[in-house]
Scaffold this motif. Structure first.
Motif, short mmCIF file in Angstrom:
data_model
loop_
_atom_site.label_atom_id
_atom_site.label_comp_id
_atom_site.label_asym_id
_atom_site.label_seq_id
_atom_site.Cartn_x
_atom_site.Cartn_y
_atom_site.Cartn_z
N GLY A 142 0.56 -1.32 0.00
CA GLY A 142 0.01 0.01 0.06
C GLY A 142 0.87 1.24 0.20
N ASP A 143 2.16 0.94 -0.23
CA ASP A 143 2.91 2.43 -0.27
C ASP A 143 3.04 3.01 -1.70
OD1 ASP A 143 4.89 4.34 -0.18
OD2 ASP A 143 6.68 2.81 0.29
N PHE A 144 2.34 4.27 -1.81
CA PHE A 144 2.47 4.75 -3.00
C PHE A 144 3.38 5.91 -3.35
CE2 PHE A 144 -1.35 3.13 -5.60
CZ PHE A 144 -1.80 2.25 -4.74
N SER A 145 4.16 5.74 -2.42
CA SER A 145 5.53 6.90 -2.56
C SER A 145 6.81 6.25 -3.25
CB SER A 145 5.78 7.33 -1.12
OG SER A 145 6.59 6.04 -0.42
N GLY A 150 5.56 6.62 -6.78
CA GLY A 150 5.80 7.99 -6.07
C GLY A 150 5.94 9.08 -7.09
N VAL A 151 6.53 8.65 -8.54
CA VAL A 151 6.59 9.64 -9.48
C VAL A 151 5.57 10.26 -10.09
CG1 VAL A 151 7.08 9.87 -12.05
CG2 VAL A 151 8.87 8.58 -10.41
N ARG A 157 -4.81 9.75 -2.42
CA ARG A 157 -5.38 9.07 -3.52
C ARG A 157 -6.86 9.61 -3.82
NH1 ARG A 157 -5.07 3.17 -3.10
NH2 ARG A 157 -5.23 3.11 -5.40
N ALA A 158 -7.42 9.77 -4.84
CA ALA A 158 -8.78 10.13 -5.27
C ALA A 158 -9.35 8.69 -5.14
CB ALA A 158 -8.64 10.84 -6.43
N GLU A 159 -10.82 9.00 -5.64
CA GLU A 159 -11.55 7.61 -5.78
C GLU A 159 -11.21 6.76 -6.97
OE1 GLU A 159 -14.32 6.21 -3.79
OE2 GLU A 159 -12.94 7.03 -2.36
N PHE A 249 -6.05 -1.76 -6.60
CA PHE A 249 -7.15 -1.41 -7.36
C PHE A 249 -7.29 -0.02 -6.69
CE2 PHE A 249 -8.05 -5.76 -6.11
CZ PHE A 249 -8.13 -6.32 -7.34
N CYS A 250 -8.50 0.79 -7.60
CA CYS A 250 -8.53 2.35 -7.00
C CYS A 250 -9.56 2.07 -5.76
CB CYS A 250 -9.26 2.91 -8.27
SG CYS A 250 -11.09 2.40 -8.44
#
Ligand code: GTR
Length: 361
Positions: A142-145, A150-151, A157-159, A249-250
């Motif tokens: 779950g790390d989006f960095s 990250g880029v 995070r939006a829906e 997923f989103c």
């Protein structure tokens, strides 16, 4: 028999437009295709990042399989705003190859060969390979960095923000951009392949990018090639997958997963975006979690879109799948081998046979 099984799933009608009219021809389907694509991205997988052309460096690896192959290590450097990230990939082809079919293999590991990637056998069958390790794109958590997450991430995070599957698929598309610059590849015969979560990724890649002539999804199951409505006993449900892997997923997917009948689509819409090209769905008899009946039903349910193009879709008997099945005469293929969840040599042999059958010169 199979139609009765399908009716029990009460799937959304692929040809039914939002205004209540029905698609009856190819131009009509092209608009409908855009409709399903938009829904799948905004409700399940999340939006693609902007297309950034990476800088690519190439170095030749000294290991050459008895001087039979050329193995190049590629490094794709993405720069966006002030951020950048480099993803390595491996390009392998028979020495002297020109205009040959290729597999873009999205893999769990960068190894050459790998237990999911029998490199020498693919080469001996006349295929080129380009492969990358999914966690080099961005981590499987779950790390989006980090990495491309990250880029391309900005703030919360939006829906409909991309999940990790979308980012892995995005990388496969950039690999295709690169293959377009290489004379070794026949651009009419490039397939994308992956196993399990990366089988889901392979389907999404080909669904979004029509340059891929084929997609092979091995044991992809829930949120891949398996219908979500009416999961079979022991099969993974959307609620279960989202609980363990929400970041694939989103965020909006969460509002549907406890009751997939509320989803505006089912997974046959994902398969249908690949029409009229080749899709091969691989299953393993002991892999109950991937829900083989639901994968088979997905092939049946998507098949009419190929009919619309005047191409054979799923040519298979009127029954649920059985061990040893291999149906690859139509443009929608399915096989179910003996054994457990794994990308085995047996699976590759089916995918290579499928490619040879449909792209014979
Ligand atoms: C499982 C997951 C499956 C499949 C698999 C994998 O735990 O529930 O949907 O994707 O992982 O990717 O190995």
């Amino acid at each position: 028999m199979i139609n009765q099984e399908l009716q029990k799933r009460s799937l959304p009608d692929l040809f039914l437009r939002a205004d209540g009219t029905r698609v009856t021809d190819v131009p009509g389907w092209e608009a409908q295709r855009a409709y399903w694509r938009a829904l799948l991205l905004s409700h399940e997988y999340g939006q693609l990042p902007p297309v950034v052309q990476p800088a690519v460096t190439v170095s030749v690896n000294p290991i050459n399989f008895a001087n039979k192959v050329v193995w190049e290590t590629l490094r794709f450097t993405f720069s966006y705003g002030s951020k950048s990230h480099t993803v390595p990939a491996q390009l392998i082809y028979p020495r002297g190859a020109k205009g040959i079919p290729f597999f873009v293999m999205i893999n769990f590991r960068p190894d050459i060969p790998d237990r999911y990637l029998p490199v020498e056998e693919l080469i001996d069958n006349g295929f080129g390979i380009i492969t990358f390790c999914y966690q080099d794109v961005t981590s499987d958590d779950g790390d989006f960095s980090n990495g491309l997450a990250g880029v391309f991430s900005e703030g919360e995070r939006a829906e409909d923000s991309f999940g990790k599957i979308t980012l892995w698929a995005y990388m496969a598309m950039r690999v295709m951009d690169y293959l377009e610059t290489r004379e070794e590849a026949d651009l009419h015969c490039v397939a994308v392949a992956g196993h399990s979560r990366l089988g889901k990724t392979a389907l999404l890649t080909a669904a979004l990018d029509q340059r891929f002539a084929a997609a092979f999804s091995n044991d992809s199951g829930c949120s891949g090639a398996a219908i979500s409505r009416g999961t079979c006993a022991d099969g993974e449900t959307t609620a279960e997958i989202f609980k363990r892997f929400p970041y694939w997923f989103c965020p909006r997917y969460e509002s549907y997963v406890n009751d997939p009948t509320t989803l505006p689509f089912d997974q046959h819409a994902l398969l249908s975006l690949i029409a009229p090209r080749i899709v091969g769905v691989g299953a393993a008899d002991e892999d109950h979690w991937a829900d083989n009946d639901s994968q088979y039903l997905c092939c049946v349910a998507a098949s009419p879109v190929w009919d619309l193009y005047g191409k054979p879709g799923f040519l298979a008997p009127d029954r649920l799948p059985a061990i040893g099945d291999e149906f690859t005469d139509g443009n929608v293929g399915f096989h179910m081998r003996a054994g457990a969840h794994f990308f085995s040599r047996t699976d590759w042999l089916v995918y290579m046979r499928t490619m040879k059958k449909h792209f014979a010169k």
